[in-house]
Design an enzyme around this catalytic site. Structure first.
Site, PDB file in Angstrom:
ATOM      1  N   HIS A 111      71.247  40.481  17.415  1.00 21.62           N
ATOM      2  CA  HIS A 111      70.885  41.225  18.615  1.00 21.62           C
ATOM      3  C   HIS A 111      69.529  40.733  19.123  1.00 21.62           C
ATOM      4  O   HIS A 111      68.482  41.170  18.636  1.00 21.62           O
ATOM      5  CB  HIS A 111      70.800  42.724  18.322  1.00 21.62           C
ATOM      6  CG  HIS A 111      72.101  43.372  17.994  1.00 21.62           C
ATOM      7  ND1 HIS A 111      73.094  43.567  18.930  1.00 21.62           N
ATOM      8  CD2 HIS A 111      72.567  43.889  16.828  1.00 21.62           C
ATOM      9  CE1 HIS A 111      74.126  44.186  18.360  1.00 21.62           C
ATOM     10  NE2 HIS A 111      73.832  44.383  17.084  1.00 21.62           N
ATOM     11  N   HIS A 121      78.457  37.679  17.311  1.00 23.22           N
ATOM     12  CA  HIS A 121      79.075  38.181  16.082  1.00 23.22           C
ATOM     13  C   HIS A 121      79.894  37.055  15.464  1.00 23.22           C
ATOM     14  O   HIS A 121      80.575  36.294  16.173  1.00 23.22           O
ATOM     15  CB  HIS A 121      79.979  39.374  16.394  1.00 23.22           C
ATOM     16  CG  HIS A 121      80.958  39.690  15.298  1.00 23.22           C
ATOM     17  ND1 HIS A 121      82.304  39.409  15.408  1.00 23.22           N
ATOM     18  CD2 HIS A 121      80.788  40.222  14.065  1.00 23.22           C
ATOM     19  CE1 HIS A 121      82.918  39.776  14.294  1.00 23.22           C
ATOM     20  NE2 HIS A 121      82.021  40.269  13.465  1.00 23.22           N
ATOM     21  N   ARG A 125      86.269  35.527   6.160  1.00 26.36           N
ATOM     22  CA  ARG A 125      86.607  36.289   4.958  1.00 26.36           C
ATOM     23  C   ARG A 125      87.823  35.667   4.272  1.00 26.36           C
ATOM     24  O   ARG A 125      88.640  34.986   4.899  1.00 26.36           O
ATOM     25  CB  ARG A 125      86.894  37.746   5.314  1.00 26.36           C
ATOM     26  CG  ARG A 125      88.005  37.916   6.333  1.00 26.36           C
ATOM     27  CD  ARG A 125      88.103  39.342   6.856  1.00 26.36           C
ATOM     28  NE  ARG A 125      89.073  39.434   7.942  1.00 26.36           N
ATOM     29  CZ  ARG A 125      88.789  39.229   9.224  1.00 26.36           C
ATOM     30  NH1 ARG A 125      87.544  38.914   9.576  1.00 26.36           N
ATOM     31  NH2 ARG A 125      89.716  39.333  10.146  1.00 26.36           N
ATOM     32  N   HIS A 159      83.057  28.621  24.436  1.00 24.02           N
ATOM     33  CA  HIS A 159      84.492  28.423  24.238  1.00 24.02           C
ATOM     34  C   HIS A 159      84.826  26.963  23.936  1.00 24.02           C
ATOM     35  O   HIS A 159      85.821  26.698  23.237  1.00 24.02           O
ATOM     36  CB  HIS A 159      85.262  28.933  25.451  1.00 24.02           C
ATOM     37  CG  HIS A 159      85.445  30.420  25.435  1.00 24.02           C
ATOM     38  ND1 HIS A 159      86.488  31.025  24.771  1.00 24.02           N
ATOM     39  CD2 HIS A 159      84.694  31.420  25.966  1.00 24.02           C
ATOM     40  CE1 HIS A 159      86.382  32.343  24.906  1.00 24.02           C
ATOM     41  NE2 HIS A 159      85.308  32.608  25.619  1.00 24.02           N
ATOM     42  N   HIS A 189      89.561  52.872  25.277  1.00 21.22           N
ATOM     43  CA  HIS A 189      89.119  54.091  25.952  1.00 21.22           C
ATOM     44  C   HIS A 189      88.242  53.799  27.159  1.00 21.22           C
ATOM     45  O   HIS A 189      88.094  54.632  28.046  1.00 21.22           O
ATOM     46  CB  HIS A 189      88.382  55.013  24.966  1.00 21.22           C
ATOM     47  CG  HIS A 189      87.113  54.455  24.431  1.00 21.22           C
ATOM     48  ND1 HIS A 189      87.066  53.460  23.491  1.00 21.22           N
ATOM     49  CD2 HIS A 189      85.815  54.757  24.707  1.00 21.22           C
ATOM     50  CE1 HIS A 189      85.817  53.175  23.207  1.00 21.22           C
ATOM     51  NE2 HIS A 189      85.024  53.946  23.932  1.00 21.22           N
ATOM     52  N   GLY A 273      82.214  50.833   0.302  1.00 22.59           N
ATOM     53  CA  GLY A 273      81.178  49.824   0.183  1.00 22.59           C
ATOM     54  C   GLY A 273      79.800  50.369   0.506  1.00 22.59           C
ATOM     55  O   GLY A 273      79.611  51.552   0.803  1.00 22.59           O
ATOM     56  N   ARG A 274      78.825  49.502   0.458  1.00 25.73           N
ATOM     57  CA  ARG A 274      77.435  49.884   0.708  1.00 25.73           C
ATOM     58  C   ARG A 274      77.243  50.133   2.206  1.00 25.73           C
ATOM     59  O   ARG A 274      77.333  49.207   3.024  1.00 25.73           O
ATOM     60  CB  ARG A 274      76.491  48.780   0.226  1.00 25.73           C
ATOM     61  CG  ARG A 274      75.018  49.110   0.361  1.00 25.73           C
ATOM     62  CD  ARG A 274      74.182  48.009  -0.288  1.00 25.73           C
ATOM     63  NE  ARG A 274      72.772  48.341  -0.295  1.00 25.73           N
ATOM     64  CZ  ARG A 274      71.906  47.902   0.630  1.00 25.73           C
ATOM     65  NH1 ARG A 274      72.324  47.117   1.610  1.00 25.73           N
ATOM     66  NH2 ARG A 274      70.630  48.233   0.550  1.00 25.73           N
TER      67      ARG A 274
END
Length: 315
Positions: A111, A121, A125, A159, A189, A273-274
């Protein structure tokens, strides 16, 4: 790169070797991204905390705060074990309920303080589950960009780097993962996109293991190549109170998405998790203004009506 002993020609894996290889790569990636952010910031440094997970494993959380460029940057490595996959992982794969797992990843959110510099971002994983028949595995991740003031050259560069990373798997992969990101990073929303997207992928295991792992590394490499020139261009652009207020209001959308829809956040919370590490992605300052409307034909309107509409930036 992984060792050749971690897989065989039938795409079966040696779980312990695979975990070792992926963990080694992810820790190096975490350090590399931290070094990039500190170099661009020029003032602040990361604090590093090592933590343990109650059911096995743990992680390293690195957070930079109140820098010259980054108001907050988080780079989190985690290696978590458990006896049962969280609901966020089994919702689309109910056959995997009740099986043990190991999950490794690096998650990054940056940020910047300057409203003209976009939030970024990044996440990669790997999940390994131990079924009775054989170990199953898959990769996921991607990166996306959330500008507050849009620039065509930034969007095109972002991109272009995403496409270069995806071309490693095939010429049609970028378009598929780009559309996936457009669908995923969306607030139903609000009926608006979180940003200009990028790429998003999950359940990747339809290629040989070595190729999937190398693709993970390509995504990490091209995230940095995508973000660094944008930050270098925008971090010192002059701005005033109006731009800052608009940025804080738009950050509210980021918070809404992460808490309501983000699968990684839900996975972390459901796996107990933490919390400090899971919520490191949230910005330090944010605002919600009641029915705020930007001025007609302003840069703020351009963000909403042009930049946040999914489009082919590479045409």
């Amino acid at each position: 790169m992984m060792t050749m002993t971690a897989f065989d020609e039938n795409n079966l894996i040696n779980p312990s070797q695979v975990i070792q290889d992926i963990k080694s790569y992810l820790l190096k990636l975490q350090n590399q991204i931290c070094q990039f952010a500190e170099l661009e910031d020029g003032r602040a440094t990361f604090i590093k905390e090592t933590w343990q997970h109650h059911s096995g494993g743990g992680g390293i959380t690195c957070v930079l705060s109140d820098g010259a460029v980054f108001e907050k940057a988080g780079v989190n490595f985690s290696h978590v074990c458990g006896d049962e996959l969280p609901q966020a992982a089994t919702k689309l794969r109910p056959d995997l309920q009740g099986v043990s797992f190991e999950a490794l990843g690096v998650s990054v959110v940056m940020h910047p303080k300057n409203p003209y510099a976009p939030t970024s971002h990044f996440n990669v994983r790997f999940i390994l589950v131990n079924t009775k028949e054989k170990p199953l595995w898959w990769f996921g991740g991607g990166f996306d960009l959330t500008p507050y003031y849009g620039f065509d050259e930034d969007c095109k560069h972002w991109h272009a780097m995403a496409k270069t990373a995806c071309d490693f798997l095939g010429v049609d992969v970028y378009q598929h993962y780009k559309q996936w990101a457009d669908r995923y990073f969306y607030l139903p929303h609000r009926q608006e996109a979180r940003g200009i997207g990028g790429i998003f992928f999950d359940d990747l295991n339809n290629q040989p293991f070595a190729q999937c792992f190398e693709f993970m590394q390509k995504v990490g490499e091209y995230y940095l190549k995508a973000y660094q020139p944008i930050i270098a261009r925008r971090k010192q652009v002059p701005y005033g109170e109006n731009e800052r207020a608009f940025q804080l209001n738009r950050r509210g959308r980021y918070v809404e998405f992460n808490l309501l829809y983000d699968r990684g956040t839900l996975f972390g919370l459901q796996s107990k998790g933490r919390v400090e590490s899971i919520l490191m992605s949230l910005p330090p300052l944010v605002a919600w203004s009641y029915q705020s409307q930007p001025q007609v034909e302003s840069a703020e309107v351009a963000l909403l009506e042009y930049f946040l509409k999914p489009k082919n930036w590479l045409e």
